[in-house]
Scaffold this motif. Sequence first.
Motif, PDB file in Angstrom:
ATOM      1  N   VAL A 110       0.837  -1.197   0.000  1.00 34.32           N
ATOM      2  CA  VAL A 110       0.000   0.000   0.000  1.00 34.32           C
ATOM      3  C   VAL A 110       0.875   1.252   0.000  1.00 34.32           C
ATOM      4  O   VAL A 110       0.571   2.221  -0.694  1.00 34.32           O
ATOM      5  N   GLN A 111       1.963   1.243   0.749  1.00 34.65           N
ATOM      6  CA  GLN A 111       2.863   2.408   0.756  1.00 34.65           C
ATOM      7  C   GLN A 111       3.413   2.662  -0.639  1.00 34.65           C
ATOM      8  O   GLN A 111       3.482   3.808  -1.091  1.00 34.65           O
ATOM      9  N   ASP A 112       3.809   1.596  -1.332  1.00 31.89           N
ATOM     10  CA  ASP A 112       4.290   1.738  -2.714  1.00 31.89           C
ATOM     11  C   ASP A 112       3.192   2.311  -3.607  1.00 31.89           C
ATOM     12  O   ASP A 112       3.433   3.203  -4.416  1.00 31.89           O
ATOM     13  N   PHE A 113       1.984   1.786  -3.456  1.00 40.99           N
ATOM     14  CA  PHE A 113       0.849   2.254  -4.241  1.00 40.99           C
ATOM     15  C   PHE A 113       0.576   3.737  -3.983  1.00 40.99           C
ATOM     16  O   PHE A 113       0.320   4.511  -4.922  1.00 40.99           O
ATOM     17  N   LEU A 114       0.636   4.158  -2.721  1.00 39.70           N
ATOM     18  CA  LEU A 114       0.336   5.547  -2.369  1.00 39.70           C
ATOM     19  C   LEU A 114       1.361   6.529  -2.937  1.00 39.70           C
ATOM     20  O   LEU A 114       1.038   7.695  -3.161  1.00 39.70           O
ATOM     21  N   ARG A 115       2.562   6.067  -3.158  1.00 33.91           N
ATOM     22  CA  ARG A 115       3.554   6.936  -3.795  1.00 33.91           C
ATOM     23  C   ARG A 115       3.125   7.255  -5.233  1.00 33.91           C
ATOM     24  O   ARG A 115       3.333   8.355  -5.718  1.00 33.91           O
TER      25      ARG A 115
END
Length: 177
Positions: A110-115
């Motif tokens: 999710v952190q990767d996606f939010l970037r």
Amino acid sequence: MLRSFVAVCSAFLLLSLSLNARAAADRPQAPAGGAQVGKIAPDFTLTDVNGKQYSLSALRGKVVLVNFWATWCPPCRTEIPSMEKLNTMLAGEDFILLAINIEEDGKDVVQDFLREEPHKFPILLDLKAEVQEKYGVYRFPETFIVRRDGVIAEHVIGAIDWTDRKVINFIKFLLQG
């Protein structure tokens, strides 16, 4: 006044029919015990990607959109920009959008996606799929719209445009009641 009420009810009926008719023919049976329209939404407490806890029961009095999604799901990724627009459009209303990520490695992916796709609504992590199981969610995305009193008003399977006029009218109707 009556004409306005009839128009909103008609919009609700059209929304309901269009949302559910699309997948009705090939929709498998939901697992027993899943969340159902017209019933109280199962309560849950989950933590978002920033460490803040959210409990559905603590949100009584608000209209809550509960969306189950995954980063590997193309339709999920497709509908997120319209969810962000909906969230912005209804800012200041008694409305909250909760996106529940169901991936075991959600903290990382999710952190990767939010970037790539930043947005402001809360993304909750269901790392053990407990809420997913409680709701009987098996296709993605799946969304439940919960009325102020905690009752599920609508269940949507598949991606939709959350900024569609019929959707906005339906949510505003729920906000009025």
